[in-house]
Write a protein that holds these residues in place. Structure first.
Motif, PDB file in Angstrom:
ATOM      1  N   LEU A   1      -7.907   6.116   2.138  1.00  0.00           N
ATOM      2  CA  LEU A   1      -7.655   5.883   0.910  1.00  0.00           C
ATOM      3  C   LEU A   1      -8.980   5.167   0.102  1.00  0.00           C
ATOM      4  CD1 LEU A   1      -4.170   3.884   1.151  1.00  0.00           C
ATOM      5  CD2 LEU A   1      -4.633   6.322   0.233  1.00  0.00           C
TER       6      LEU A   1
ATOM      7  N   THR B   1       0.897  -1.176   0.078  1.00  0.00           N
ATOM      8  CA  THR B   1      -0.033  -0.037  -0.011  1.00  0.00           C
ATOM      9  C   THR B   1       0.906   1.150  -0.097  1.00  0.00           C
ATOM     10  OG1 THR B   1      -1.685  -1.113   1.172  1.00  0.00           O
ATOM     11  CG2 THR B   1      -1.889   1.262   1.232  1.00  0.00           C
ATOM     12  N   SER B   2       2.056   1.179   0.797  1.00  0.00           N
ATOM     13  CA  SER B   2       2.809   2.167   0.718  1.00  0.00           C
ATOM     14  C   SER B   2       3.452   2.569  -0.597  1.00  0.00           C
ATOM     15  CB  SER B   2       3.944   2.113   1.841  1.00  0.00           C
ATOM     16  OG  SER B   2       4.796   3.241   1.950  1.00  0.00           O
TER      17      SER B   2
ATOM     18  N   GLU C   1       2.296   1.699  -3.633  1.00  0.00           N
ATOM     19  CA  GLU C   1       1.318   2.159  -4.612  1.00  0.00           C
ATOM     20  C   GLU C   1       0.801   3.537  -4.362  1.00  0.00           C
ATOM     21  OE1 GLU C   1      -3.226   0.883  -6.079  1.00  0.00           O
ATOM     22  OE2 GLU C   1      -2.390  -0.259  -4.650  1.00  0.00           O
ATOM     23  N   TYR C   2       0.528   4.162  -2.989  1.00  0.00           N
ATOM     24  CA  TYR C   2       0.183   5.302  -2.832  1.00  0.00           C
ATOM     25  C   TYR C   2       1.105   6.536  -2.082  1.00  0.00           C
ATOM     26  CZ  TYR C   2      -4.455   3.149  -3.275  1.00  0.00           C
ATOM     27  OH  TYR C   2      -5.508   2.449  -4.005  1.00  0.00           O
ATOM     28  N   LYS C   3       2.315   6.093  -1.958  1.00  0.00           N
ATOM     29  CA  LYS C   3       3.358   6.860  -1.591  1.00  0.00           C
ATOM     30  C   LYS C   3       3.069   7.604  -0.155  1.00  0.00           C
ATOM     31  CE  LYS C   3       5.210   5.833  -5.359  1.00  0.00           C
ATOM     32  NZ  LYS C   3       6.145   4.922  -5.682  1.00  0.00           N
ATOM     33  N   VAL C   4       2.700   6.766   0.627  1.00  0.00           N
ATOM     34  CA  VAL C   4       2.330   7.090   2.027  1.00  0.00           C
ATOM     35  C   VAL C   4       3.253   6.094   3.040  1.00  0.00           C
ATOM     36  CG1 VAL C   4      -0.113   7.962   1.308  1.00  0.00           C
ATOM     37  CG2 VAL C   4       0.263   5.533   1.833  1.00  0.00           C
TER      38      VAL C   4
END
Length: 220
Positions: free
Chosen positions: A219, A169-170, A172-175
């Protein structure tokens, strides 16, 4: 020269390193790691020995939740310092007794080559059995997370899956993920790096601002 050789033998891969390459025999045939599951994430995990109680519960855990790893585009890869014949006997023994089938490759690391390469042999714990290591490796073969457990403590499958999903997830979304994050929870957006970004953050009502440097968003 001797010191240098010992340093190489005892070195351990670190987060951010490319996963060391190797050839190995597994319960599903021979593999070359650099070519293995080239488009997938890999969770490679070691166990101390076949036909042992804690290891049986752990391997059964990976097997019964394999569909969850499949859904996360992740290949499982086990390892212990046992022969492929011992692995096959153990797989069949567990299947006969519990109905659980270890349907993923298990490396037969009888010469300890892979265990030494990945720092799975830790002499203060054991010189003849691999500790319970878990390596999270992305499709570019970069090591992204490492877990180590002693011989007498089993791993937590929920945490392994949570960490894997957090990494993906990090990416994919740069979080980033806060404490105890799980799928569906809010994520942390990167903090401002310039005054312009700071002012934009202060004016941004689309995120939950705890303070200017700590902001979250959902998200979903």
């Amino acid at each position: 020269m001797e010191l240098k050789e010992n340093t190489i033998v005892n070195s351990m891969p670190r987060i951010g390193d490319l996963a060391p390459d190797f050839d190995a025999v597994t319960t599903q045939g021979k593999i070359k790691f650099s070519d293995f599951a080239s488009d997938k994430w890999i969770v490679m995990f070691s166990h101390p020995a076949d036909f042992t109680p804690v290891c049986t519960t752990e391997m059964s855990g990976f097997a019964t939740r394999k569909a969850e790893f499949d859904a996360l585009n992740t290949q499982l890869l086990g390892l212990s310092i046992d022969s492929v014949h011992a692995h096959l006997g153990w797989v069949q023994n567990v299947r006969e007794n519990t109905g659980v089938y270890f349907d993923f490759p298990i490396i037969a690391d009888i010469d300890m080559k892979v265990s030494k390469l990945y720092g799975m042999l830790q002499p203060n714990e054991s010189e003849t059995a691999a500790v319970r290591a878990v390596f999270f490796i992305d499709p570019s073969k970069k090591i992204r997370l490492i877990m180590y457990y002693p011989l007498n403590v089993g791993r937590n499958m929920n945490e392994i899956l949570r960490a894997l999903e957090a990494l993906q997830t990090s990416d994919e979304y740069k979080v980033a993920m806060p404490l105890d994050w799980k799928k569906g929870d809010s994520v942390i957006v990167p903090p401002p790096k310039t005054l312009d970004e700071l002012n934009a953050r202060l004016a941004d009502n689309s995120v939950e601002k705890i303070d200017w440097y700590l902001a979250k968003k959902n998200l979903n």
